[in-house]
Write a protein that holds these residues in place. Structure first.
Motif, PDB file in Angstrom:
ATOM      1  N   GLN A 111       0.825  -1.219   0.000  1.00  0.00           N
ATOM      2  CA  GLN A 111       0.000   0.000   0.000  1.00  0.00           C
ATOM      3  C   GLN A 111       0.859   1.270   0.000  1.00  0.00           C
ATOM      4  O   GLN A 111       0.691   2.148   0.835  1.00  0.00           O
ATOM      5  CB  GLN A 111      -0.943  -0.019   1.206  1.00  0.00           C
ATOM      6  N   GLY A 112       1.825   1.306  -0.921  1.00  0.00           N
ATOM      7  CA  GLY A 112       2.611   2.517  -1.091  1.00  0.00           C
ATOM      8  C   GLY A 112       3.905   2.563  -0.311  1.00  0.00           C
ATOM      9  O   GLY A 112       4.765   3.391  -0.584  1.00  0.00           O
ATOM     10  N   SER A 113       4.079   1.680   0.671  1.00  0.00           N
ATOM     11  CA  SER A 113       5.342   1.649   1.400  1.00  0.00           C
ATOM     12  C   SER A 113       6.172   0.476   0.890  1.00  0.00           C
ATOM     13  O   SER A 113       5.626  -0.581   0.574  1.00  0.00           O
ATOM     14  CB  SER A 113       5.103   1.459   2.893  1.00  0.00           C
ATOM     15  N   THR A 114       7.482   0.686   0.870  1.00  0.00           N
ATOM     16  CA  THR A 114       8.360  -0.400   0.471  1.00  0.00           C
ATOM     17  C   THR A 114       8.884  -1.079   1.729  1.00  0.00           C
ATOM     18  O   THR A 114       9.393  -0.414   2.639  1.00  0.00           O
ATOM     19  CB  THR A 114       9.528   0.137  -0.362  1.00  0.00           C
ATOM     20  N   ASP A 164       9.656   1.451   7.602  1.00  0.00           N
ATOM     21  CA  ASP A 164       8.857   2.316   8.441  1.00  0.00           C
ATOM     22  C   ASP A 164       7.640   2.783   7.658  1.00  0.00           C
ATOM     23  O   ASP A 164       7.656   2.792   6.431  1.00  0.00           O
ATOM     24  CB  ASP A 164       9.674   3.495   8.937  1.00  0.00           C
ATOM     25  N   VAL A 165       6.628   3.120   8.388  1.00  0.00           N
ATOM     26  CA  VAL A 165       5.460   3.743   7.770  1.00  0.00           C
ATOM     27  C   VAL A 165       5.016   4.856   8.684  1.00  0.00           C
ATOM     28  O   VAL A 165       5.247   4.823   9.895  1.00  0.00           O
ATOM     29  CB  VAL A 165       4.283   2.764   7.556  1.00  0.00           C
ATOM     30  N   ARG A 166       4.403   5.851   8.060  1.00  0.00           N
ATOM     31  CA  ARG A 166       3.913   6.964   8.839  1.00  0.00           C
ATOM     32  C   ARG A 166       2.435   6.730   9.142  1.00  0.00           C
ATOM     33  O   ARG A 166       1.741   6.104   8.346  1.00  0.00           O
ATOM     34  CB  ARG A 166       4.077   8.247   8.046  1.00  0.00           C
ATOM     35  N   GLY A 167       1.988   7.260  10.263  1.00  0.00           N
ATOM     36  CA  GLY A 167       0.574   7.088  10.586  1.00  0.00           C
ATOM     37  C   GLY A 167       0.118   8.085  11.627  1.00  0.00           C
ATOM     38  O   GLY A 167       0.887   8.909  12.097  1.00  0.00           O
ATOM     39  N   THR A 168      -1.141   7.990  11.948  1.00  0.00           N
ATOM     40  CA  THR A 168      -1.742   8.894  12.924  1.00  0.00           C
ATOM     41  C   THR A 168      -2.213   8.077  14.114  1.00  0.00           C
ATOM     42  O   THR A 168      -2.885   7.044  13.932  1.00  0.00           O
ATOM     43  CB  THR A 168      -2.968   9.582  12.298  1.00  0.00           C
TER      44      THR A 168
END
Ligand code: ATP
Ligand code: MG
Lengths: 307, 387
Positions: free
Chosen positions: B269-272, B309-313
């Motif tokens: 979903q867009g992250s490697t 890593d992924v960014r999130g809220t």
């Protein structure tokens, strides 16, 4: 003065006590019981007391059919001596009928509870169906079935078994009476046994097998004991009415040698002039006898699980 | 009583590993157990986990002989038990519904098995078994006079007293409170190792399965999805269903784009992200990426150079004593969770709505076959728990 003081002294702690909380509740069960109790009083206790009183009446020797109030225990002596064979037959025939009904009913109830599957409903209807016709009519039909030229006699004749029957026939013998009693009270045996088997958890019966009991042992040690409440209820519901029955002996039995207590009560009451006190004494004796037997039976086999 | 040329005691004396070979059980229109094969080594503790209705009880019933398989064979050692009767088998069951004999006292319930086997000291065996489950004082009662947990303990004693070759326990501790359950777990495990019985233990409590069993099997729709030692089941699930069922997992649907030495590169979903090649059940194409929540750390700023890593809220923060659980919504909408042990002297003090980075050691990641349903279910479990 002292009485007043006494009352005051007694009243003070009573008011100090906390009021009984749901005081409106305590008489409610009695109120709910009231209609039933009244019904029993008017239609059971009073007639029973009346019957007991009649059973002790004496008659005027010169005016048969006229009685006076008395405490004449001789009626009971006569009832129990003159009609002892009838008591014996009642107990014997009812006992035999109960036994045969049990032997027929248990496998039937078992099949209905565990093997019938989608046929269960139909089997249930077949068990209950006879109740749609009158008891008397069904018993008269049995006269035809058991008659000398009837199908049962014919089959027994061809199996060369008829000669083993009393007097070489079925109708007008004790065999016919017992057969009629068995037939008439069979549903009362089937239904309670079925109810108790159907309530039994099949897993519990499987647990018997899991714990090293083979099919027969599982039946003997698990299934049968679990259905005992039904068996006891069924035997009582068969034995009690069968012991007091007179229709089967009247319609299927002979005029001599197969009469039961019910028949004598009936004839003393309706046909013998001056037979009222004896009929009443017979009724009371029969009731006492059955009560005593039921009491002993339930004491011996019954448990708290009954009903 | 000869059957297949063997006597009852022939079956009953069977010893050895329990083997199920291609066992299938089909009811009229439904296959409850589907081509199941497994070996349970003699004397081992085998836990069967799975959702309601997946066929656990049906499997046990076939081992006990209460149901016959539609196809396949069941063996203990070299003895083929298929087709033999329950009472001929060296197997006892603790029924899910207890199935105590209502007309017998507790003592007689427990003595039932030993009596049928003709044990001379059935009564004292029963007493010992009752003592084991702390029920001696109620031995004279009838089952209806016991609480659910007490009945359950009697059911365990009634099966255990026979010291069968294989003991089947169908959720035997479900009705007990936590303290009693732990106590019974220890007792059962002790008996199992001391006497060397083979235990098949069905449970919904995965912690129970993990702590007690030598082997855990996860069953789903009549099949075994995966089985192995508890550590392995947790560390390296082979399907998304198992990843979810044994512990929690953060899952993401993606596809493999390439390979870098021992790692597979995947786009989720867009992250490697990177998955160790030997920790992935698929080599190419669609993949479900997974990482356990306690392997994921939460950072306020993007960590340097990890590449995982992924960014999130932050969606929710719950403090649970030894750790703090964070629920984080990723840009794709997926919700992940992370456990941080409360080791920092100054807590991060994150609040719902804060922007964070989730990061993990790529060695902990795993890849399983694509299973959108399982990903959804994982999500639902987390969000449900967080709210
Ligand atoms: N006699 C039967 N006839 C038809 N279907 C059955 C029968 N017994 C069980 N099933 C079906 O087989 C499936 C498996 O049932 P089983 O009792 O083995 O589940 P389970 O894994 O033990 O579930 P639970 O955890 O709820 O006890 C269920 O979907 C159930 O409906
Ligand atoms: Mg089950």
């Amino acid at each position: 003065m002292s009485a007043l003081a006494h009352m005051g002294g007694g009243g003070a702690p009573a008011t100090a006590m906390p009021p009984k909380e749901p005081s409106g509740r305590s008489w409610l069960p009695y109120l709910l019981l009231l209609p039933g109790v009244l019904w029993l009083l008017v239609f059971f206790i009073y007639p029973l007391a009346q019957l007991f009183a009649v059973s002790l009446y004496s008659d005027y020797p010169d005016y048969p059919g006229y009685y006076y109030q008395d405490v004449n225990w001789h009626n009971y002596v006569r009832a129990l001596t003159d009609f002892l064979p009838h008591f014996g037959r009642s107990m014997l025939y009812a006992g035999l009928a109960t036994f045969f009904a049990f032997v027929l009913a248990y496998p039937l109830a078992y099949a209905m509870a565990f093997k019938a599957g989608k046929w269960r409903g139909i089997m249930m209807i077949l068990v209950i169906a006879p109740f749609f016709t009158s008891f008397i009519l069904r018993t008269i039909a049995w006269r035809q079935i058991l008659a000398d030229e009837g199908p049962v006699a014919w089959v027994l004749e061809h199996l060369h078994l008829l000669s083993f029957m009393p007097n070489g026939r079925i109708t007008e013998t004790w065999v016919a009476v017992v057969a009629g009693l068995t037939y008439n009270f069979l549903p009362f045996m089937v239904l309670p046994i079925y109810a108790s088997l159907e309530r039994a958890d099949p897993r519990v019966i499987e647990a018997g097998g899991d714990l090293y009991a083979n099919g027969f042992t599982t039946f003997r040690t698990v299934t049968l004991p679990m259905s005992m409440p039904g068996v006891i209820a069924g035997t009582l519901l068969t034995f009690i009415p069968a012991a007091g029955d007179y229709v089967n002996a009247e319609l299927l039995g002979s005029d001599t040698g197969t009469k039961m207590v019910g028949n004598v009560i009936e004839s003393q009451f309706f046909k013998v002039l001056g037979g009222y006190p004896i009929a009443a004494a017979l009724s009371f004796s029969l009731m006492a006898l059955i009560l005593a037997m039921v009491f002993l039976y339930v004491r011996r086999y019954g448990t708290e699980e009954l009903l | 009583m000869a059957r297949n040329g063997r006597s009852v005691s022939g079956f009953r004396e069977a010893k050895g590993d329990l083997r199920l070979e291609n066992v299938t059980k089909a009811f009229a229109d439904f296959t409850a157990v589907d081509d199941l094969s497994l070996v349970v080594p003699r004397g081992s503790f085998f836990a069967l986990l799975g959702p309601s209705g997946c066929g656990k009880t049906t499997t046990l019933r076939m081992v006990a002989g209460l149901d016959q398989p539609t196809a396949g064979r069941i063996l203990v050692g070299e003895t083929d038990l298929t087709g033999s009767r329950p009472y001929e088998r060296p197997v006892n069951t603790v029924f899910q519904s207890y199935a105590l004999f209502p007309h017998l006292t507790i003592r007689d319930n427990v003595a039932f098995g030993p009596k049928r086997r003709g044990e001379a000291n059935a009564a004292s065996l029963a007493e010992d078994a009752l003592a084991l489950v702390q029920m001696t004082h109620l031995g004279g009662r009838k089952p209806a006079q016991l609480s659910g947990g007490q009945q359950q303990r009697v059911a365990v004693a009634r099966a255990l007293v026979n010291r069968p070759e294989v003991l089947l326990l169908d959720e035997p501790l479900g009705a007990l409170d936590l303290k009693l359950r732990r106590q019974m777990q220890v007792e059962l495990k002790r008996i199992q190792t001391e006497v060397g019985l083979t235990f098949i233990h069905v449970t919904h409590d995965q912690e129970e399965a993990m702590t007690m069993a030598d082997t855990v099997a996860v069953m789903n729709r009549g099949r075994i999805e995966q089985m192995g030692p508890p550590v392995q089941m947790y560390d390296l699930p082979k399907t998304a269903f198992v990843a979810n069922f044994v512990g929690q997992s953060n899952l993401g649907q993606g596809h493999i784009t390439g390979r870098d030495a021992d790692f597979l590169i995947a786009d989720v979903q867009g992250s490697t992200v990177r998955i160790p090649a030997r920790r992935s059940s698929v080599e190419s194409g669609a993949v479900t990426f997974g990482v356990r929540p306690e392997k994921v750390s939460v950072k306020r700023t993007r960590p340097e150079g990890t590449g995982n890593d992924v960014r999130g809220t932050v969606l929710d923060v719950s403090f649970i004593g030894v750790a703090t659980q964070y629920l984080v919504r990723l840009p794709s909408g997926t919700v992940w969770s992370a456990y941080e042990q409360n080791l920092d002297l100054e807590p991060m003090d994150l609040r719902p709505g804060d922007e964070v980075w989730l990061t993990w050691n790529p060695g902990h990641a795993f890849g399983v076959g694509p299973d959108p349903d399982a990903v959804q279910a994982a999500e639902a479990a987390k969000v449900g728990a967080g709210e």
